[in-house]
Design a protein around this motif. Structure first.
Motif, PDB file in Angstrom:
ATOM      1  N   TRP A 127      54.834  -4.447 134.519  1.00  0.00           N
ATOM      2  CA  TRP A 127      55.535  -5.579 133.887  1.00  0.00           C
ATOM      3  C   TRP A 127      56.590  -6.236 134.786  1.00  0.00           C
ATOM      4  CZ3 TRP A 127      60.818  -5.513 132.745  1.00  0.00           C
ATOM      5  CH2 TRP A 127      61.448  -4.284 132.894  1.00  0.00           C
ATOM      6  N   MET A 136      56.595  -9.215 128.915  1.00  0.00           N
ATOM      7  CA  MET A 136      55.589  -8.503 129.717  1.00  0.00           C
ATOM      8  C   MET A 136      55.732  -6.992 129.507  1.00  0.00           C
ATOM      9  SD  MET A 136      54.675 -10.622 133.150  1.00  0.00           S
ATOM     10  CE  MET A 136      56.058 -10.110 134.127  1.00  0.00           C
ATOM     11  N   ARG A 161      49.245  -9.857 129.423  1.00  0.00           N
ATOM     12  CA  ARG A 161      50.562 -10.352 129.855  1.00  0.00           C
ATOM     13  C   ARG A 161      50.708 -11.822 129.481  1.00  0.00           C
ATOM     14  NH1 ARG A 161      49.641  -7.111 134.513  1.00  0.00           N
ATOM     15  NH2 ARG A 161      48.713  -8.858 135.608  1.00  0.00           N
TER      16      ARG A 161
END
Length: 169
Positions: free
Chosen positions: A44, A135, A145
């Protein structure tokens, strides 16, 4: 899909603090692993390398930024699994922030607090953190995402209009 901005601005001890919060249906240990283990941060934010610990500096790759730059991140405090305070330096300047975790029932609340030097640039910074935190949510939940264009420039006006409120109680 239009995202709703969630950040708030407070008067901190040394200037304005930008605060964003996300809640996870996971235990604190699991969310802590997502913000501290390099294989999980890679999902992320980006991977990191080095010998992590309070007072030490690691290298973090901002994998979702243009040119995927590496930057130095100093670990200012690390109190697993509740608090991680870091200072990061990159081409945009110096960033001081804390990630604070609180477990409530079977959920964990994560608060990202960025200690700002001024309110300048909030229109760019706020949407960026919204994107990164979403994310993280997607990585935790096995979802696709989100795309940055869902956040910027749509949230710019909201963040440019924020004014600091009294400190949170």
């Amino acid at each position: 899909m239009t995202k709703t901005p969630t950040g708030r601005l407070f008067r901190g001890q040394s200037g304005p603090d930008l605060v964003l919060t996300r809640t996870f249906r996971a235990g604190t240990e699991d969310v802590w692993a997502s913000i501290t283990e390099p294989d999980r941060t890679a999902r992320w934010f980006g991977p990191w390398e080095g010998d992590a610990g309070p007072g030490r500096t690691i290298k973090v790759q901002m994998a979702y930024e243009e040119q995927t730059p590496w930057c130095d991140v100093r670990i200012d405090a690390c109190d697993p699994p509740r608090r991680l305070a870091v200072s990061m330096t990159d081409e945009a300047g110096e960033w001081a922030m804390e990630l604070l975790l609180t477990e409530v029932a079977s959920s964990t609340e994560l608060r990202l607090v960025q200690h700002l030097q001024s309110e300048a640039g909030l229109g760019e910074v706020g949407p960026g953190w919204e994107h990164y935190l979403d994310m993280l949510v997607a990585a935790e939940n096995g979802l696709p995402r989100p795309h940055f264009d869902e956040y910027y420039p749509a949230m710019k006006a909201y963040y440019d209009g924020l004014t600091a409120q009294p400190d949170e109680a």
